[in-house]
Motif scaffolding. Sequence first.
Motif, short mmCIF file in Angstrom:
data_model
loop_
_atom_site.label_atom_id
_atom_site.label_comp_id
_atom_site.label_asym_id
_atom_site.label_seq_id
_atom_site.Cartn_x
_atom_site.Cartn_y
_atom_site.Cartn_z
N THR A 260 17.10 -8.21 -5.86
CA THR A 260 16.03 -8.10 -7.24
C THR A 260 16.94 -7.20 -8.29
O THR A 260 17.67 -5.91 -7.79
N SER A 261 16.69 -7.27 -9.54
CA SER A 261 17.04 -6.35 -10.58
C SER A 261 16.43 -4.76 -10.32
O SER A 261 17.07 -3.86 -10.37
N LEU A 262 15.42 -4.72 -9.68
CA LEU A 262 14.66 -3.70 -9.41
C LEU A 262 15.48 -2.93 -8.47
O LEU A 262 15.96 -1.76 -8.60
N HIS A 263 15.80 -3.51 -7.31
CA HIS A 263 16.76 -2.78 -6.31
C HIS A 263 18.07 -2.53 -6.88
O HIS A 263 18.47 -1.44 -6.73
N ARG A 264 18.76 -3.29 -7.62
CA ARG A 264 19.91 -3.07 -8.17
C ARG A 264 20.01 -1.93 -9.06
O ARG A 264 21.02 -0.84 -9.01
N ASP A 265 18.96 -1.81 -9.81
CA ASP A 265 18.87 -0.71 -10.90
C ASP A 265 18.51 0.69 -9.84
O ASP A 265 19.08 1.62 -10.33
N GLY A 269 21.41 3.83 -10.19
CA GLY A 269 20.74 5.05 -10.90
C GLY A 269 20.32 4.80 -12.07
O GLY A 269 20.24 5.71 -12.86
N VAL A 270 20.03 3.56 -12.54
CA VAL A 270 19.55 3.19 -13.86
C VAL A 270 18.00 3.83 -13.86
O VAL A 270 17.25 3.42 -13.08
N ARG A 271 17.64 4.59 -14.91
CA ARG A 271 16.42 4.88 -15.12
C ARG A 271 16.15 4.93 -16.82
O ARG A 271 16.87 5.24 -17.55
N ALA A 310 17.68 9.98 -7.66
CA ALA A 310 18.74 9.75 -8.70
C ALA A 310 18.24 10.83 -9.66
O ALA A 310 17.41 10.18 -10.44
N GLU A 311 18.61 11.97 -10.02
CA GLU A 311 18.16 12.47 -11.20
C GLU A 311 19.11 12.53 -12.32
O GLU A 311 18.49 12.66 -13.53
N VAL A 312 20.11 12.09 -12.24
CA VAL A 312 20.97 11.74 -13.36
C VAL A 312 21.14 10.27 -13.58
O VAL A 312 21.72 9.65 -12.71
N PRO A 313 20.72 9.52 -14.67
CA PRO A 313 20.94 8.15 -14.73
C PRO A 313 22.62 7.81 -14.95
O PRO A 313 23.44 8.76 -15.53
#
Length: 326
Positions: A260-265, A269-271, A310-313
């Motif tokens: 899923t895109s949610l898992h990949r993001d 580290g995509v935020r 993941a604090e830094v996108p």
Amino acid sequence: MRHAILGAGGVGLALGAALARAGHEVVLVMRESSRARYRGVIDVHSKLHGDLAVEARAVERLDEPVDVLWVTVKAPALDAALARVAPRLTPDSVVPLLNGLDHPRSLRTRFGPRQLVGAILIEAERTAPGRVTWNSLYAEVSLATTDLDRAGDDPERGAGTGGRRLGGLAEVLADAGLGCTPERDPASVLWRKLVLLLPLALATTAADGPLGIVRRRPELSALLRDAAREACAVAAADTVVVDDRNLLHTLDTLPGRTDTSLHRDVAAGVRPTELAALTEPVLRRARDHHVAVPALTELARRAAERERPAEVPAPHRSTYRKGETS
């Protein structure tokens, strides 16, 4: 017809390429950073459909009239994306293809009855600005108008303003090689995708891997199945009946590579991610209707824990896929 694609990710590029190939004028609304690297051509790579290259203009701000505005960004990016559309524009149809339940309300505030409700099943991934890999054989759009009850429209016969718009878009999509199913109930369009997507997205994110990894962990696999049943129960309380047996059969037969895109993001580290847009409306409706959802709540908690470290996108990279992998 003139089409604008607001959100040139995997879905937007695949849709735009199909429409352009069918002879429609297509303009992509891109962020400045993406437009600077876009060559003016949508390159589609597909082992199933064949490769395709079609020209399409790109703009950073849409201030020209169009017949259809397709909204293909993710929910967290919706407000910023709409800011790139001139307030005076009044497209004949505005078609959002976002996941979740809450976005139609905000779009209707701005666009009124011109806003339709849509969902798409497709597996397409943007690999660079203007470049998309289309991995699925299918591409199916479900659409409903938001004013059928007031206009007396019939989505099959196309009576009334809303029905005519649905019928016209269905013909356009069919000519472009995309399936389209007109629906009477806008809530059904959103819920019938979400009852599959939400449990799958939460479980793959919690497992930090595709569906095959979830299946190899009995406790997590059980949570996935229970969450699917709970999602159907919430949908039913929200007046949309979905057969949970068919849903479980679909989950059982999806290939193990399904992700899923949610898992990949989350992993990249995509935020921000779609996590809140997917979960919060369902959990809120569960509370309102007094539906117990312990499995959904637990999976949402685990997914949020994965999202938090993941604090830094990471630098932006579109990994959005829909359909069996969204």
